[in-house]
Design a protein around this motif. Sequence first.
Motif, PDB file in Angstrom:
ATOM      1  N   SER A 106      30.205 120.718  12.405  1.00 13.89           N
ATOM      2  CA  SER A 106      29.445 119.900  11.449  1.00 13.89           C
ATOM      3  C   SER A 106      29.345 120.589  10.098  1.00 13.89           C
ATOM      4  O   SER A 106      29.515 119.965   9.050  1.00 13.89           O
ATOM      5  CB  SER A 106      28.047 119.631  11.989  1.00 13.89           C
ATOM      6  N   VAL A 120      32.691 120.313   8.352  1.00 14.64           N
ATOM      7  CA  VAL A 120      32.930 118.983   7.771  1.00 14.64           C
ATOM      8  C   VAL A 120      32.036 118.770   6.552  1.00 14.64           C
ATOM      9  O   VAL A 120      32.473 118.279   5.508  1.00 14.64           O
ATOM     10  CB  VAL A 120      32.679 117.885   8.830  1.00 14.64           C
ATOM     11  N   GLY A 171      34.092 118.782   3.401  1.00 17.29           N
ATOM     12  CA  GLY A 171      34.114 117.383   2.972  1.00 17.29           C
ATOM     13  C   GLY A 171      33.399 117.195   1.644  1.00 17.29           C
ATOM     14  O   GLY A 171      33.921 116.582   0.709  1.00 17.29           O
ATOM     15  N   LEU A 175      31.140 112.475  14.171  1.00 20.21           N
ATOM     16  CA  LEU A 175      32.068 113.206  13.285  1.00 20.21           C
ATOM     17  C   LEU A 175      33.414 112.495  13.204  1.00 20.21           C
ATOM     18  O   LEU A 175      33.999 112.355  12.136  1.00 20.21           O
ATOM     19  CB  LEU A 175      32.280 114.631  13.803  1.00 20.21           C
TER      20      LEU A 175
END
Lengths: 308, 648
Positions: A8, A11, A15, A256
């Motif tokens: 997480s 990401v 991200g 996810l």
Amino acid sequence: MTAPAVASIAVQVIGGLVLSPLLPGLIQHWKARLQGRRGPSPMQPYRELRRLWSKSTVDVAGTTFVYRFAPAVVGACLVAAVGLVPVNAVRTNLGVGHDVIVLVGLLALARFVAAASAWDVANGFSLMGASRDLTIAVFAEATLLLALAVAAVLTGTTNLLGMIAGTAGGGVWSSPALPLGALAFGLVVVAETGRQPFDNPDTHLELTMMHEGPLLEYAGRDLAYLQWAAAARHWVVMVLAAQIFLPHPRGVWAQLAMLPFVLTLMCGALALVETLLAKMRVLLAPRLLGVAASAALLGVIARGVGGS
Amino acid sequence: MSAALYWLGGGAIAAGVVVALFRAQWRRGLALQAVGATVLMVAGVATVATGHAVGAAFTSQLTPRLGVDRLSGLFLATLGLVAAPALAYSSRYLDDSFRGRLVGALTGAFVLAMAGLACARDAITFLGGWELMSLLPAVIILLYRNADAESRRSVFIYLAITHLGGVGTWVAVLLLAHAGAFGAAGVIHYGSGLQIGVAVAALIGMGTKAGVVPLHAWLPRAHPMAPAPVSALMSGVMIKLAVYAMIRVFVDWLGVLPTWFGVLVLAVGAVSCVGGVTYALFQHELKRLLALHSIENIGIIVLGLGACLVLRAHGEDVWAALALAAALLHTVNHAVFKALLFLCAGSIERSVGSLELNQLGGLLRRMPWTGAAFFVGAMAIAGLPPLNGFASEWLTLQALLHVAMSGHVGDGAAGAVALAALGATAALAVFCFVKVVGLVLLGPPRRAHVRDALEVAAPMRAAVTVLAGACIVLGLVPGLLVSRLVAIAPWSGDATVRAGLYVPSTGSLPTVGIAVVLVAATGLLTLLRGRRTAPAAPTWVCGQPVVPQLQWSSAGFTKPLRLVLEVVLRPRREIDVHTRGGVVTEVAYEGEVPNLIDERIYRPVARWSLAGAAYARRLQSGSLGTYVGYLVCLVLVVLIADRIGWLG
């Protein structure tokens, strides 16, 4: 640290910090396609950032530290915002907590600093953009809080982890509260990302600028920060929309895995909206947000009536 | 120990009042007052931290008594925190003429009156302090302004409204004392007529003094008239003591109030904060603008208080205590940043000679200390992280959200509306203070004399720097204060002591973490950007020269919002275009946003009152015979009433 937490955090950080320019890139790409043009590739924002990074800049004479630090502070606000918004219901404490109202505060700080820099350079066009941006923000912020209040009363918390977990699955969609909140939040997404019908990110005409107005006197790396911040703002509000106001699964891995698809779909939806709608008059935008705020208020009341 | 400190602080201020009257010693007198205020602050902080009450407890007897508990200690600490810099500031702001010395002495007396109100433990001392606190600023304004026509009018409106409304305070306090409930919870029953009567009377009386809409009309008139340090004390502390009185009555003494009353308080708060900030936005004079922002912030505090009452009526004691803590935290925060802003405004007025927003500009470079402090204060009042305004608005928003979460439909909707109102208020405050900062501190100077403005004397700079530091510290560690404030509620225990705000069912506000991330990321990005090599160039305005007089004005910047809100606000504007032979020779523009409540409520009431007075005046014929006739009539009426049995 557990495997979901590592994934997480990866990401969230990669991200938000690295991949976020893809979102406006995709929107531009598909918008061009929908309009029958070939258009730029989705990687175009990266090319622009690279170009800006190697350019030198000219300071505006007679400015203060406000002008000099504004791009860095706006960038820092969005860095903090990216750290605050989790991509699924796994705790990834990066030191800034996970409270959604703090996020509203960080976005307000970015807006304040950008508008103050417009005053510092005293460029009429910059100020015109800042003035309109702040006018819309008055209504957008109230609507944003009401939309978030819908999700908060449904889940009983303003902790984003709890909100993501609480709105997962299909159960919450049986009452009209969340759909009404989603409607309001959808409009807030459009307003916060500075897209049509509220603002036109493609404009090169200073007279019609809103978010771009305060950027006029910046160049080089300063402008790169500001453009990255605009892309990161897309990431922050679109992740919130995907994981709270759109249907999402309960499992953290499934959340996810779904995220890239939902984000891509939202980019497509925003491209479609931009193609179908013209920019509306600045003074009419608050009415649209007023409708959204009423919808969100109905959402809060609907939850109260439902007694769930 | 603590009691001695309070006496020491009060005594030092009283001695300072006397010393400040002598020409040779007047600065020492003000310094002595400032030291006394600092001692008061230390004593107040000690009481808040330990929770040990000193002195007498509350009594419904009419014998004078003084004492301090945690709530009083908090307000005394706030008073000291504002008064010490304000008094130090006065030593350079005022001059050594008799009038200046008298103003300095009366400022100390004003501080003492407010301290007396906060320490009052019986109805008589309380009402005495209340009236002195109202009257002393009026005297100071008249003295300072040499009783010119404008100040006389403002002071008249101030005294008229606060005394008409203030009747509510007297009624509430005397009813409480009569019922034996002055300081005693549980005497008055839930939902009884007495409880409702006292609550409504207190809301009107103390609300007038606090400046909530629609009883606020005096505030934007009186506050800007006073000298800057007194403005700081009025906005920072005086109106807060009305909040103190409200908390005493609503939270401490009346027990649990019906839910509708809490919703009414919420409504008053919401109208005040949105109304205050909206009119502030369209204001073009700095001190008036700041005074209108006091109405906004009182509204935010009252929202927290209303949330506390509603939540308590629902039996959610933990969140009711947090809502009260939110209101109290915002009370402290507003006192600090509003005092800071008023003192900075005073400095700017001293160096530039004007507070018209459109005639300033570029002062951040001319007055770096005052300018930087003003910038911090503006960000704090706009509720931006990581400063103190954000922490208290965050907690208030959480409390309102909790009202919205409560199961009842109507109360939930009220909470949601209040939440949206506070959200809009925060965004409007950002808008307003971007405008203020831009027009005052940034851009090119708009007038020649602004270009030559000089930084003010060291004590004035030090005062604003201390307050700016307080804004930052309170923003970093609000949790230390909130853990004590939660204990002020008569029904709740302690919260965990941490720097940030860690509250159940929220994502928590790790203030230090946010500040560190923001500062570190800003520093890193600034380093990565590197230095500039090219020389600076003027702003690009399509090839035209930059003319300071053609800069954006306050009215221009806020025009989009004015147009959006046109239906509600009904702005007035007049444009006169003179043409000669088809050529425009002169354009005159005048525009204003009239205050709707002044126009729609106060003006008609004033008109009817004057018309009524005109009729009543006919009774005053001036001839002795008529007056004797009135007396005879009166005696006859009394006799008849007695005969019928009306008099019992």
